[in-house]
Motif scaffolding. Structure first.
Motif, short mmCIF file in Angstrom:
data_model
loop_
_atom_site.label_atom_id
_atom_site.label_comp_id
_atom_site.label_asym_id
_atom_site.label_seq_id
_atom_site.Cartn_x
_atom_site.Cartn_y
_atom_site.Cartn_z
N GLN A 210 -1.49 -5.69 -44.83
CA GLN A 210 -1.79 -4.69 -43.83
C GLN A 210 -2.32 -5.33 -42.56
OE1 GLN A 210 -1.47 -1.33 -43.84
NE2 GLN A 210 -0.47 -1.37 -45.85
N LEU A 211 -1.96 -4.75 -41.45
CA LEU A 211 -2.47 -5.19 -40.16
C LEU A 211 -3.52 -4.18 -39.70
CD1 LEU A 211 -2.00 -7.23 -37.75
CD2 LEU A 211 -0.56 -5.45 -36.76
N GLN A 212 -4.72 -4.67 -39.42
CA GLN A 212 -5.77 -3.80 -38.91
C GLN A 212 -5.88 -3.96 -37.40
OE1 GLN A 212 -6.78 -5.94 -41.77
NE2 GLN A 212 -5.90 -4.26 -42.94
N LEU A 213 -6.05 -2.85 -36.72
CA LEU A 213 -6.15 -2.83 -35.28
C LEU A 213 -7.41 -2.08 -34.86
CD1 LEU A 213 -2.44 -1.83 -34.53
CD2 LEU A 213 -3.41 -4.13 -34.47
N VAL A 214 -8.17 -2.69 -33.97
CA VAL A 214 -9.40 -2.07 -33.49
C VAL A 214 -9.43 -2.11 -31.97
CG1 VAL A 214 -11.91 -2.10 -33.52
CG2 VAL A 214 -10.63 -2.74 -35.58
N GLU A 215 -9.45 -0.93 -31.37
CA GLU A 215 -9.49 -0.82 -29.92
C GLU A 215 -10.92 -0.80 -29.40
OE1 GLU A 215 -6.13 2.01 -31.36
OE2 GLU A 215 -8.20 1.50 -31.92
N SER A 216 -11.10 -1.21 -28.16
CA SER A 216 -12.40 -1.14 -27.50
C SER A 216 -12.17 -1.12 -26.00
CB SER A 216 -13.30 -2.31 -27.90
OG SER A 216 -12.72 -3.52 -27.46
N GLY A 217 -13.24 -0.83 -25.26
CA GLY A 217 -13.16 -0.90 -23.81
C GLY A 217 -13.08 0.44 -23.10
N GLY A 218 -12.96 1.50 -23.87
CA GLY A 218 -12.91 2.82 -23.24
C GLY A 218 -14.25 3.20 -22.64
N GLY A 219 -14.24 4.29 -21.86
CA GLY A 219 -15.47 4.75 -21.26
C GLY A 219 -15.24 5.83 -20.23
N LEU A 220 -16.29 6.16 -19.51
CA LEU A 220 -16.23 7.16 -18.45
C LEU A 220 -16.22 6.45 -17.11
CD1 LEU A 220 -16.48 10.06 -17.34
CD2 LEU A 220 -18.97 9.84 -17.59
N VAL A 221 -15.18 6.72 -16.32
CA VAL A 221 -15.05 6.11 -15.00
C VAL A 221 -14.67 7.18 -13.99
CG1 VAL A 221 -14.41 3.84 -15.91
CG2 VAL A 221 -12.63 5.53 -15.39
N GLN A 222 -14.73 6.81 -12.73
CA GLN A 222 -14.33 7.73 -11.66
C GLN A 222 -12.89 7.46 -11.24
OE1 GLN A 222 -17.28 7.22 -8.56
NE2 GLN A 222 -18.57 8.82 -9.44
N ALA A 223 -12.28 8.47 -10.65
CA ALA A 223 -10.92 8.31 -10.15
C ALA A 223 -10.86 7.13 -9.17
CB ALA A 223 -10.47 9.59 -9.47
N GLY A 224 -9.82 6.32 -9.33
CA GLY A 224 -9.66 5.14 -8.50
C GLY A 224 -10.22 3.87 -9.10
N ASP A 225 -11.03 4.01 -10.14
CA ASP A 225 -11.63 2.85 -10.80
C ASP A 225 -10.61 2.14 -11.69
OD1 ASP A 225 -15.04 4.08 -11.36
OD2 ASP A 225 -14.01 3.29 -9.58
N SER A 226 -11.05 0.99 -12.20
CA SER A 226 -10.23 0.22 -13.14
C SER A 226 -10.96 0.09 -14.46
CB SER A 226 -9.94 -1.17 -12.58
OG SER A 226 -9.20 -1.09 -11.38
N LEU A 227 -10.19 -0.17 -15.51
CA LEU A 227 -10.75 -0.33 -16.86
C LEU A 227 -9.79 -1.20 -17.65
CD1 LEU A 227 -13.28 0.93 -18.23
CD2 LEU A 227 -11.76 2.68 -19.17
N ARG A 228 -10.33 -2.04 -18.53
CA ARG A 228 -9.47 -2.84 -19.39
C ARG A 228 -9.76 -2.52 -20.85
NH1 ARG A 228 -8.84 -9.38 -20.21
NH2 ARG A 228 -10.80 -9.10 -21.38
N LEU A 229 -8.72 -2.13 -21.54
CA LEU A 229 -8.81 -1.89 -22.97
C LEU A 229 -8.38 -3.14 -23.73
CD1 LEU A 229 -7.21 1.68 -23.22
CD2 LEU A 229 -9.57 1.04 -22.69
N SER A 230 -8.99 -3.33 -24.90
CA SER A 230 -8.62 -4.42 -25.78
C SER A 230 -8.30 -3.87 -27.16
CB SER A 230 -9.77 -5.43 -25.91
OG SER A 230 -10.10 -6.00 -24.67
N CYS A 231 -7.47 -4.59 -27.87
CA CYS A 231 -7.12 -4.23 -29.25
C CYS A 231 -7.06 -5.53 -30.04
CB CYS A 231 -5.79 -3.50 -29.28
SG CYS A 231 -5.11 -3.22 -30.93
N VAL A 232 -7.97 -5.70 -30.98
CA VAL A 232 -8.02 -6.90 -31.79
C VAL A 232 -7.33 -6.65 -33.12
CG1 VAL A 232 -9.52 -8.58 -32.93
CG2 VAL A 232 -10.15 -7.65 -30.69
N ALA A 233 -6.44 -7.56 -33.49
CA ALA A 233 -5.68 -7.42 -34.72
C ALA A 233 -6.19 -8.41 -35.77
CB ALA A 233 -4.20 -7.69 -34.46
#
Length: 127
Positions: free
Chosen positions: A1-24
Motif C-alpha cells: 500500500q502507498l500512504q499519502l499525507v497532505e499538508s500546507g493548507g490554510g486560510l489565505v486572502q485572495a491574491g496570496d500564494s500557498l504551497r501544498l505538500s504530499c509525502v508518500a
C-alpha cells in the motif's frame, strides 16, 4: 500500500500564494504518476493537476493553468502544488492521489484512474 499525507493548507486572502505538500510512504514513489484533486462541500471531487512519474511532464485543469504548478521530488518522496494568485473559488479540500499507468501523452484526470488517495488538506481563500 502507498500512504499519502497532505499538508500546507490554510486560510489565505485572495491574491496570496500557498504551497501544498504530499509525502508518500510504503511503496516506491517514483513508480507512480501523481495528481492533485479538490473538492468543495457538496460537490464532486475535481481534477486539478497531474505529473508524470519522472516529473518530465505535467497537465492542468483550465481553471488553474497559469496559476498553479505541480512538481515532485522523488528523492524525498514528496509531491507539491504551488498555488499563486489564489481566488475564493479555489477554496476546497485538496487531495493528492497516485496512479501507475506510466502515461505518455494523455494525463489521467478521472477520479477512478487513481489508486491511492490522501485524506486531504483544507484551503480557504477569503475575498
Amino acid at each position: 500500500q502507498l500512504q499519502l499525507v497532505e499538508s500546507g493548507g490554510g486560510l489565505v486572502q485572495a491574491g496570496d500564494s500557498l504551497r501544498l505538500s504530499c509525502v508518500a510512504s510504503g511503496r516506491t514513489f517514483e513508480r507512480f504518476g501523481m495528481g492533485w484533486f479538490r473538492q468543495e462541500p457538496g460537490k464532486e471531487r475535481k481534477f486539478v493537476a497531474a505529473i508524470k512519474w519522472d516529473g518530465s511532464s505535467a497537465y492542468y485543469a483550465n481553471s488553474v493553468r497559469g496559476r498553479f504548478t505541480i512538481s515532485r521530488d522523488n528523492t524525498k518522496s514528496t509531491l507539491y502544488l504551488q498555488m499563486s494568485s489564489l481566488k475564493p473559488e479555489d477554496t476546497a479540500i485538496y487531495f493528492c492521489a497516485a496512479e501507475n499507468s506510466y502515461w505518455a501523452d494523455t494525463a489521467p484526470t478521472g477520479r477512478d484512474e487513481y489508486d491511492y488517495w490522501g485524506r486531504g488538506t483544507q484551503v480557504t481563500v477569503s475575498s
